[in-house]
Design a protein around this motif. Structure first.
Motif, PDB file in Angstrom:
ATOM      1  N   GLN A   1      -3.580  -8.146   1.506  1.00 42.39           N
ATOM      2  CA  GLN A   1      -3.747  -7.083   0.520  1.00 42.39           C
ATOM      3  C   GLN A   1      -5.224  -6.760   0.304  1.00 42.39           C
ATOM      4  O   GLN A   1      -5.607  -5.584   0.240  1.00 42.39           O
ATOM      5  CB  GLN A   1      -3.116  -7.505  -0.813  1.00 42.39           C
ATOM      6  CG  GLN A   1      -1.601  -7.488  -0.809  1.00 42.39           C
ATOM      7  CD  GLN A   1      -1.021  -8.193  -2.020  1.00 42.39           C
ATOM      8  OE1 GLN A   1      -1.689  -8.995  -2.667  1.00 42.39           O
ATOM      9  NE2 GLN A   1       0.225  -7.899  -2.330  1.00 42.39           N
TER      10      GLN A   1
ATOM     11  N   VAL B   1      -7.274  -2.701  -8.855  1.00 43.15           N
ATOM     12  CA  VAL B   1      -6.093  -3.514  -8.563  1.00 43.15           C
ATOM     13  C   VAL B   1      -6.361  -4.964  -8.952  1.00 43.15           C
ATOM     14  O   VAL B   1      -7.396  -5.531  -8.589  1.00 43.15           O
ATOM     15  CB  VAL B   1      -5.717  -3.441  -7.068  1.00 43.15           C
ATOM     16  CG1 VAL B   1      -4.457  -4.263  -6.788  1.00 43.15           C
ATOM     17  CG2 VAL B   1      -5.523  -1.989  -6.632  1.00 43.15           C
TER      18      VAL B   1
ATOM     19  N   ILE C   1      -5.353   5.359  -2.362  1.00 37.80           N
ATOM     20  CA  ILE C   1      -5.851   4.076  -2.868  1.00 37.80           C
ATOM     21  C   ILE C   1      -7.280   4.218  -3.375  1.00 37.80           C
ATOM     22  O   ILE C   1      -7.705   3.505  -4.288  1.00 37.80           O
ATOM     23  CB  ILE C   1      -5.804   3.011  -1.747  1.00 37.80           C
ATOM     24  CG1 ILE C   1      -4.375   2.839  -1.220  1.00 37.80           C
ATOM     25  CG2 ILE C   1      -6.368   1.685  -2.221  1.00 37.80           C
ATOM     26  CD1 ILE C   1      -3.393   2.320  -2.228  1.00 37.80           C
ATOM     27  N   ASP C   2      -8.006   5.139  -2.789  1.00 43.26           N
ATOM     28  CA  ASP C   2      -9.413   5.356  -3.123  1.00 43.26           C
ATOM     29  C   ASP C   2      -9.600   5.497  -4.628  1.00 43.26           C
ATOM     30  O   ASP C   2      -8.987   6.363  -5.266  1.00 43.26           O
ATOM     31  CB  ASP C   2      -9.908   6.618  -2.411  1.00 43.26           C
ATOM     32  CG  ASP C   2     -11.386   6.845  -2.606  1.00 43.26           C
ATOM     33  OD1 ASP C   2     -12.115   5.861  -2.735  1.00 43.26           O
ATOM     34  OD2 ASP C   2     -11.794   8.017  -2.641  1.00 43.26           O
TER      35      ASP C   2
ATOM     36  N   LEU D   1      -6.699  -3.082   0.969  1.00 45.35           N
ATOM     37  CA  LEU D   1      -7.218  -2.333  -0.172  1.00 45.35           C
ATOM     38  C   LEU D   1      -8.692  -1.991   0.014  1.00 45.35           C
ATOM     39  O   LEU D   1      -9.129  -0.879  -0.305  1.00 45.35           O
ATOM     40  CB  LEU D   1      -7.009  -3.140  -1.453  1.00 45.35           C
ATOM     41  CG  LEU D   1      -5.546  -3.293  -1.916  1.00 45.35           C
ATOM     42  CD1 LEU D   1      -5.432  -4.346  -3.005  1.00 45.35           C
ATOM     43  CD2 LEU D   1      -4.994  -1.951  -2.399  1.00 45.35           C
TER      44      LEU D   1
ATOM     45  N   VAL E   1       0.835  -1.200   0.000  1.00 47.85           N
ATOM     46  CA  VAL E   1       0.000   0.000   0.000  1.00 47.85           C
ATOM     47  C   VAL E   1       0.871   1.252   0.000  1.00 47.85           C
ATOM     48  O   VAL E   1       0.598   2.220  -0.730  1.00 47.85           O
ATOM     49  CB  VAL E   1      -0.949  -0.005   1.210  1.00 47.85           C
ATOM     50  CG1 VAL E   1      -1.603   1.360   1.389  1.00 47.85           C
ATOM     51  CG2 VAL E   1      -2.021  -1.082   1.041  1.00 47.85           C
TER      52      VAL E   1
ATOM     53  N   LYS F   1       0.991   6.520  -6.830  1.00 42.13           N
ATOM     54  CA  LYS F   1      -0.347   6.794  -7.349  1.00 42.13           C
ATOM     55  C   LYS F   1      -1.161   7.767  -6.507  1.00 42.13           C
ATOM     56  O   LYS F   1      -2.213   8.230  -6.952  1.00 42.13           O
ATOM     57  CB  LYS F   1      -1.138   5.481  -7.442  1.00 42.13           C
ATOM     58  CG  LYS F   1      -0.633   4.497  -8.475  1.00 42.13           C
ATOM     59  CD  LYS F   1      -1.140   4.864  -9.851  1.00 42.13           C
ATOM     60  CE  LYS F   1      -0.905   3.746 -10.844  1.00 42.13           C
ATOM     61  NZ  LYS F   1      -1.362   4.139 -12.200  1.00 42.13           N
TER      62      LYS F   1
ATOM     63  N   ILE G   1       2.154   1.764  -3.492  1.00 42.18           N
ATOM     64  CA  ILE G   1       1.113   2.276  -4.386  1.00 42.18           C
ATOM     65  C   ILE G   1       0.864   3.756  -4.121  1.00 42.18           C
ATOM     66  O   ILE G   1       0.789   4.572  -5.058  1.00 42.18           O
ATOM     67  CB  ILE G   1      -0.192   1.469  -4.215  1.00 42.18           C
ATOM     68  CG1 ILE G   1       0.005   0.023  -4.671  1.00 42.18           C
ATOM     69  CG2 ILE G   1      -1.326   2.117  -5.017  1.00 42.18           C
ATOM     70  CD1 ILE G   1      -1.154  -0.896  -4.306  1.00 42.18           C
ATOM     71  N   GLN G   2       0.749   4.134  -2.857  1.00 39.08           N
ATOM     72  CA  GLN G   2       0.496   5.533  -2.520  1.00 39.08           C
ATOM     73  C   GLN G   2       1.628   6.443  -2.985  1.00 39.08           C
ATOM     74  O   GLN G   2       1.392   7.563  -3.430  1.00 39.08           O
ATOM     75  CB  GLN G   2       0.294   5.680  -1.015  1.00 39.08           C
ATOM     76  CG  GLN G   2      -1.035   5.163  -0.515  1.00 39.08           C
ATOM     77  CD  GLN G   2      -1.250   5.482   0.956  1.00 39.08           C
ATOM     78  OE1 GLN G   2      -0.306   5.705   1.702  1.00 39.08           O
ATOM     79  NE2 GLN G   2      -2.507   5.484   1.377  1.00 39.08           N
TER      80      GLN G   2
ATOM     81  N   ALA H   1     -10.272   1.007  -2.269  1.00 37.29           N
ATOM     82  CA  ALA H   1     -10.025   0.642  -3.665  1.00 37.29           C
ATOM     83  C   ALA H   1     -11.350   0.444  -4.390  1.00 37.29           C
ATOM     84  O   ALA H   1     -12.300  -0.138  -3.842  1.00 37.29           O
ATOM     85  CB  ALA H   1      -9.189  -0.632  -3.740  1.00 37.29           C
TER      86      ALA H   1
END
Length: 326
Positions: free
Chosen positions: A186, A171, A166-167, A190, A156, A163, A159-160, A195
């Motif tokens: 995960q 994925v 996460i909202d 997520l 996470v 990107k 990814i943050q 997500a």
């Protein structure tokens, strides 16, 4: 909280242990991620150490072989100036007939501040946490096919970093989800962080026994369809040590149907991230040109793993001081 400063009273809001991510609040996850961001910055400096856990003791108790996770926890503890002890089952009193819970209680009597446990059986860290009488924190370093919370947290964080929130992200988790503790953690993380869509991609023989609605995921048995338009691709290792019987015809056939090659990457979003918790089986789960390519953040995952484990140790191992005697 600054990584080099003492924990504040809001440490009491944190759970005593980190046993999994199922049911863990977004607030707690974000607290760990925020702490890890500070340590991520520290790791980019020439002097990468802090005295945050000076005088504390961390014991890594691994009943299952590990290189990445054990080394990461060991280095994390040392970067925090803690005293770190590594114990493997092959070198423990288990070989002399002692039960693993007796081993845990014996180590507890040495007053450690945190006990990191990896075990081949699901729920083992939970049993250990219930058996402890002290305020020693138990951290799940991976229990069978159940959960691996720090791996999901580092994913996470990665990814943050690339990107943002996460909202709203789509994925895809591809491969042996049936035997993967990483995938379960995960999915929980997520979902909690919002997500938009989580897809499990793989053959029926490697999908979890739980129904897709129970996990809150979409299942795809066609990789080309499952990867279409996703923002993040997380590849999973084939858990050969846990697979009973022939789950796939051959590794070559598996790669043909589900391996991540450049053509499949092209089906995802233009700025897709490619991730893998490691160790990778090149030519089985992922092609080398993808693993080493421009979309890959596999090596940054390793760096972020160190930051996450520093954050978890710093937040949980400090609680003994504020809690006092059990």
């Amino acid at each position: 909280m600054s990584p080099s400063q003492p924990a504040t009273d809001d440490a009491a809001d944190l759970p005593r242990h980190l046993l999994g991510l199922e049911g863990v609040s977004a607030g707690t996850i974000n607290r760990v991620l925020e702490e890890a961001q500070g340590f991520r910055a520290l790791l980019e400096k020439a002097d990468k150490k802090t005295d945050a856990l000076k005088g504390r003791t961390i014991i890594n108790l691994f009943f299952e072989a590990s290189t990445r996770t054990r080394t990461s926890f060991e280095l994390a503890g040392k970067r925090l100036s803690a005293d770190v002890i590594n114990i493997s089952a092959s070198a423990s009193s288990l070989q002399k007939g002692e039960t693993w819970l007796d081993t845990v209680r014996t180590l507890e009597a040495m007053t450690p501040d945190a006990l990191v446990i990896r075990h081949p059986d699901s729920g083992a860290p939970h049993l250990a946490a219930r058996a402890l009488d002290s305020h020693c924190a138990v951290i799940n370093g991976g229990d069978g096919p159940h959960e691996h919370p720090t791996q999901a947290l580092l994913d996470v964080l990665t990814i943050q970093h690339h990107k943002g929130p996460i909202d709203g992200l789509k994925v895809a988790i591809v491969g042996d989800a049936a035997h993967s503790r990483v995938a379960r953690s995960q999915i929980h993380a997520l979902h909690t962080l919002g997500a938009a869509e989580i897809r499990l991609v793989g053959p029926k023989t490697l999908m979890p026994a739980e129904a897709a609605p129970a996990l809150g995921v979409q299942v795809f048995h066609n990789a080309d369809a499952g990867l279409k338009g996703v923002d993040v691709i997380i590849m999973l290792r084939m858990q050969m040590e846990r697979i009973r019987g022939a789950a796939v015809p051959s590794q070559r056939e598996y790669f043909r149907l589900y391996g991540l090659d450049p053509a499949r990457v092209e089906r995802a979003a233009d700025d897709v991230l490619v991730m893998h918790p490691g160790p990778m089986n090149r030519g089985v789960e992922i092609a080398s040109e993808v693993a080493d390519g421009p979309y890959s953040v596999i090596l940054p995952q390793v760096t972020n793993g160190l930051a996450i484990r520093m954050a978890v140790l710093n937040l949980l191992a400090r609680q003994r001081q504020s809690a006092g005697p059990a």
